[in-house]
Design a protein around this motif. Structure first.
Motif, PDB file in Angstrom:
ATOM      1  N   GLU A   1       0.728  -1.404  -0.176  1.00 52.00           N
ATOM      2  CA  GLU A   1       0.146  -0.034  -0.129  1.00 52.00           C
ATOM      3  C   GLU A   1       0.780   1.275  -0.080  1.00 52.00           C
ATOM      4  N   THR A   2       1.830   1.432   1.050  1.00 48.74           N
ATOM      5  CA  THR A   2       2.545   2.475   1.088  1.00 48.74           C
ATOM      6  C   THR A   2       3.421   2.978  -0.311  1.00 48.74           C
ATOM      7  N   PHE A   3       4.050   1.971  -0.902  1.00 49.82           N
ATOM      8  CA  PHE A   3       4.829   2.022  -2.233  1.00 49.82           C
ATOM      9  C   PHE A   3       3.608   2.616  -3.272  1.00 49.82           C
ATOM     10  N   ARG A   4       2.551   1.883  -3.407  1.00 47.16           N
ATOM     11  CA  ARG A   4       1.359   2.502  -4.505  1.00 47.16           C
ATOM     12  C   ARG A   4       1.278   3.889  -4.280  1.00 47.16           C
ATOM     13  N   ARG A   5       0.953   4.016  -3.011  1.00 53.45           N
ATOM     14  CA  ARG A   5       0.521   5.625  -2.588  1.00 53.45           C
ATOM     15  C   ARG A   5       1.775   6.551  -2.923  1.00 53.45           C
ATOM     16  N   VAL A   6       2.868   6.393  -2.419  1.00 57.18           N
ATOM     17  CA  VAL A   6       4.034   7.210  -2.745  1.00 57.18           C
ATOM     18  C   VAL A   6       4.308   7.245  -4.044  1.00 57.18           C
TER      19      VAL A   6
ATOM     20  N   ARG B   1       5.940  20.438  -6.752  1.00 56.12           N
ATOM     21  CA  ARG B   1       5.882  20.555  -5.121  1.00 56.12           C
ATOM     22  C   ARG B   1       4.689  20.448  -4.680  1.00 56.12           C
ATOM     23  N   ARG B   2       3.819  21.427  -5.534  1.00 54.49           N
ATOM     24  CA  ARG B   2       2.348  21.395  -4.815  1.00 54.49           C
ATOM     25  C   ARG B   2       1.493  19.965  -4.950  1.00 54.49           C
ATOM     26  N   VAL B   3       1.891  19.235  -6.050  1.00 53.78           N
ATOM     27  CA  VAL B   3       1.263  17.954  -5.980  1.00 53.78           C
ATOM     28  C   VAL B   3       1.630  17.144  -4.819  1.00 53.78           C
ATOM     29  N   ILE B   4       2.824  17.122  -4.451  1.00 50.51           N
ATOM     30  CA  ILE B   4       3.446  16.296  -3.288  1.00 50.51           C
ATOM     31  C   ILE B   4       2.988  16.959  -1.998  1.00 50.51           C
ATOM     32  N   GLN B   5       2.998  18.096  -1.905  1.00 44.95           N
ATOM     33  CA  GLN B   5       2.219  18.672  -0.610  1.00 44.95           C
ATOM     34  C   GLN B   5       1.055  18.414  -0.207  1.00 44.95           C
ATOM     35  N   GLU B   6       0.082  18.560  -1.457  1.00 42.00           N
ATOM     36  CA  GLU B   6      -1.254  18.172  -1.312  1.00 42.00           C
ATOM     37  C   GLU B   6      -1.488  16.608  -0.890  1.00 42.00           C
ATOM     38  N   ALA B   7      -0.361  15.918  -1.241  1.00 41.45           N
ATOM     39  CA  ALA B   7      -0.619  14.368  -0.806  1.00 41.45           C
ATOM     40  C   ALA B   7      -0.302  14.235   0.567  1.00 41.45           C
ATOM     41  N   GLY B   8       0.343  15.383   1.123  1.00 40.91           N
ATOM     42  CA  GLY B   8       0.852  15.238   2.400  1.00 40.91           C
ATOM     43  C   GLY B   8       2.363  14.625   2.746  1.00 40.91           C
TER      44      GLY B   8
ATOM     45  N   PHE C   1      16.925  19.701 -19.605  1.00 37.75           N
ATOM     46  CA  PHE C   1      17.123  19.425 -18.400  1.00 37.75           C
ATOM     47  C   PHE C   1      16.206  18.219 -17.827  1.00 37.75           C
ATOM     48  N   THR C   2      16.282  17.929 -16.334  1.00 38.98           N
ATOM     49  CA  THR C   2      15.632  16.923 -15.757  1.00 38.98           C
ATOM     50  C   THR C   2      14.267  17.407 -15.061  1.00 38.98           C
ATOM     51  N   ILE C   3      13.475  16.606 -15.104  1.00 37.39           N
ATOM     52  CA  ILE C   3      12.225  16.829 -13.965  1.00 37.39           C
ATOM     53  C   ILE C   3      12.398  15.318 -13.421  1.00 37.39           C
ATOM     54  N   GLU C   4      12.503  15.557 -11.639  1.00 38.62           N
ATOM     55  CA  GLU C   4      12.946  14.395 -11.009  1.00 38.62           C
ATOM     56  C   GLU C   4      12.364  14.693  -9.428  1.00 38.62           C
ATOM     57  N   PRO C   5      11.151  14.618  -9.468  1.00 35.20           N
ATOM     58  CA  PRO C   5      10.538  14.663  -7.920  1.00 35.20           C
ATOM     59  C   PRO C   5      10.745  13.373  -7.350  1.00 35.20           C
ATOM     60  N   GLY C   6      10.703  13.387  -6.055  1.00 33.48           N
ATOM     61  CA  GLY C   6      10.901  12.022  -5.170  1.00 33.48           C
ATOM     62  C   GLY C   6      10.362  12.266  -3.798  1.00 33.48           C
ATOM     63  N   VAL C   7      10.027  11.243  -3.035  1.00 34.06           N
ATOM     64  CA  VAL C   7       9.452  11.180  -1.962  1.00 34.06           C
ATOM     65  C   VAL C   7      10.537  10.315  -1.051  1.00 34.06           C
ATOM     66  N   TYR C   8      11.004  10.773  -0.096  1.00 33.70           N
ATOM     67  CA  TYR C   8      11.797   9.827   0.813  1.00 33.70           C
ATOM     68  C   TYR C   8      11.181   9.741   2.258  1.00 33.70           C
ATOM     69  N   LEU C   9      11.122   8.190   2.743  1.00 36.79           N
ATOM     70  CA  LEU C   9      10.333   8.053   4.133  1.00 36.79           C
ATOM     71  C   LEU C   9      11.388   7.522   4.873  1.00 36.79           C
ATOM     72  N   SER C  10      11.864   8.036   5.933  1.00 34.89           N
ATOM     73  CA  SER C  10      13.004   7.647   6.730  1.00 34.89           C
ATOM     74  C   SER C  10      12.632   6.190   7.264  1.00 34.89           C
ATOM     75  N   GLY C  11      13.652   5.200   6.962  1.00 36.27           N
ATOM     76  CA  GLY C  11      13.229   3.665   7.700  1.00 36.27           C
ATOM     77  C   GLY C  11      12.639   2.838   6.527  1.00 36.27           C
ATOM     78  N   TRP C  12      11.886   3.566   5.754  1.00 36.21           N
ATOM     79  CA  TRP C  12      11.121   2.618   4.717  1.00 36.21           C
ATOM     80  C   TRP C  12      11.886   2.923   3.268  1.00 36.21           C
ATOM     81  N   GLY C  13      12.042   3.909   2.778  1.00 36.59           N
ATOM     82  CA  GLY C  13      12.713   4.001   1.494  1.00 36.59           C
ATOM     83  C   GLY C  13      12.187   5.193   0.707  1.00 36.59           C
ATOM     84  N   GLY C  14      12.504   5.314  -0.493  1.00 43.23           N
ATOM     85  CA  GLY C  14      12.079   6.470  -1.544  1.00 43.23           C
ATOM     86  C   GLY C  14      11.615   5.932  -2.553  1.00 43.23           C
ATOM     87  N   VAL C  15      10.998   6.939  -3.281  1.00 41.91           N
ATOM     88  CA  VAL C  15      10.398   6.720  -4.474  1.00 41.91           C
ATOM     89  C   VAL C  15      10.987   7.901  -5.596  1.00 41.91           C
ATOM     90  N   ARG C  16      11.582   7.869  -6.620  1.00 45.08           N
ATOM     91  CA  ARG C  16      12.251   8.798  -7.420  1.00 45.08           C
ATOM     92  C   ARG C  16      11.864   8.670  -8.781  1.00 45.08           C
TER      93      ARG C  16
END
Ligand code: ZN
Ligand code: ZN
Length: 360
Positions: free
Chosen positions: A241-246, A275-282, A319-334
């Motif tokens: 679930e976490t992976f899919r959401r992130v 950044r706005r999309v990532i903020q809105e998702a919490g 140029f690159t477009i490379e958003p990412g979300v990183y959760l300490s102890g779990w991992g990241g998605v970029r």
């Protein structure tokens, strides 16, 4: 595209900044302005002269690769520098403040001595700004570098099996890129599995990649000097679930930015699209880096897309477009693609699938 070559455009900038000459020491700028790709040498460019100074190892190569330049052989001492400047009759000489070390700067000023009428003026980003807008030839080389990484990624990830370590996977990717024509990697490949993925610049370790954990793969090839840069996040089996959401959040942020980025925006405005999309998702606090960066002869170059970046995006920039979300102890998605601004909008250059299933 401006029909004038890079040398003419640089001369225009010299005039604007009231410089008689520019001393170019940054290797990528030297290559861009002259064509010479040896590992040592510098340029001195005035309105009427273009000089490439290098040591005896490279004199012949320099003559061949930089036909528009007069090649000057440097010696162990730096006497060539004051001699050349007085011969050119220049007084205000720009140098590249971001490249020249304090030791090199001191050596140059010492070699000039006192009372010579020459002043060394720090400059910033002159050739870098020219480099940001790519010619069709450069675009072709960049695409070759992108293609090598795309194909290598698809080839290797589809055969990925549980039990492989981060290091082994990185090596498989490197081998494949080399086999596909890459002259080298544009940077050390990042393979970061599970909690390691929370560190955006993790080095591949002997950690075994486990089923169900996200694996961040950041890789790029170099082709005739030009770099590619891409990130994908894959999972062996079901990421849960976490992976899919992130993953869905990061992908939505990336797709939103790609669809909305426009020529004329600043790097900060472009960054805010994702950044706005990532903020809105919490996950606002979990996107700790900028949205992207220019790519060319260097893997990180002008422009910068991120908070507080006033760099203006222009037609022809890559140029690159490379958003990412990183959760300490779990991992990241970029997720990272390279794009080019064409007709004012972003065209995606990277073709590797974003939802590649590892091991299938
Ligand atoms: Zn990258
Ligand atoms: Zn990047």
């Amino acid at each position: 595209m401006n029909a004038a070559g890079p040398l003419d455009r640089l001369r225009g900038l010299l005039k604007q900044q009231e410089l008689d000459a520019l001393f170019v020491s940054t290797p990528e700028n030297r290559r861009y302005l002259s064509g010479f790709d040896g590992s040592a040498g510098c340029l001195i460019i005035t309105q009427s002269d273009a000089i490439l100074a290098t040591d005896f190892r490279y004199v012949e190569q320099a003559g061949r690769q930089a036909p528009d330049y007069r090649v000057v052989r440097t010696g162990v001492e730096s006497k060539w520098f004051p001699t050349l400047l007085s011969e050119l009759g220049v007084r205000r000489v720009g140098f590249e403040a971001q490249d020249l070390t304090v030791a090199q700067y001191n050596q140059l000023t010492e070699s000039l001595g006192k009372g010579n009428g020459v002043s060394l003026v720090p400059t910033q980003g002159m050739a870098e700004r020219l480099r940001a807008v790519k010619t069709p030839e450069e675009r072709g080389l960049i695409q070759r570098a992108i293609d090598a990484a795309d194909t290598a990624f698809s080839r290797v990830v589809s055969t990925m099996r549980p039990g492989i370590t981060e290091q082994e996977l990185a090596w498989e990717l490197e081998k494949a890129m080399r086999e596909l024509g890459a002259e080298k990697m544009s940077f050390d490949i990042i393979v970061a599995a599970g909690p390691n993925g929370a560190l955006p610049h993790h080095h591949p370790s002997e950690r075994v990649i486990r089923t169900g954990e996200p694996v961040v793969i950041d890789m790029g090839a170099r082709y005739q000097g030009y770099c590619s840069d891409m990130t994908r996040t894959v999972v062996l089996g079901d990421g849960g679930e976490t992976f899919r959401r992130v993953f869905d959040t990061v992908l939505a942020a990336q797709e939103t930015a790609i669809a909305a980025v426009e020529a004329g925006m600043t790097g900060e405005q472009a960054d805010s699209l994702a950044r706005r999309v990532i903020q809105e998702a919490g996950y606002g606090d979990n996107f700790g880096h900028g949205l992207g960066h220019g790519v060319g002869l260097a893997v990180h170059e002008f422009p910068r897309l991120g908070l507080r970046s006033a760099d203006v995006l222009e037609e022809g920039m890559v140029f690159t477009i490379e958003p990412g979300v990183y959760l300490s102890g779990w991992g990241g998605v970029r997720i990272e693609d390279m794009v080019v601004l064409e007709g004012g909008r972003a065209g995606v250059l990277t073709r590797a699938p974003k939802k590649e299933k590892a091991g299938e």
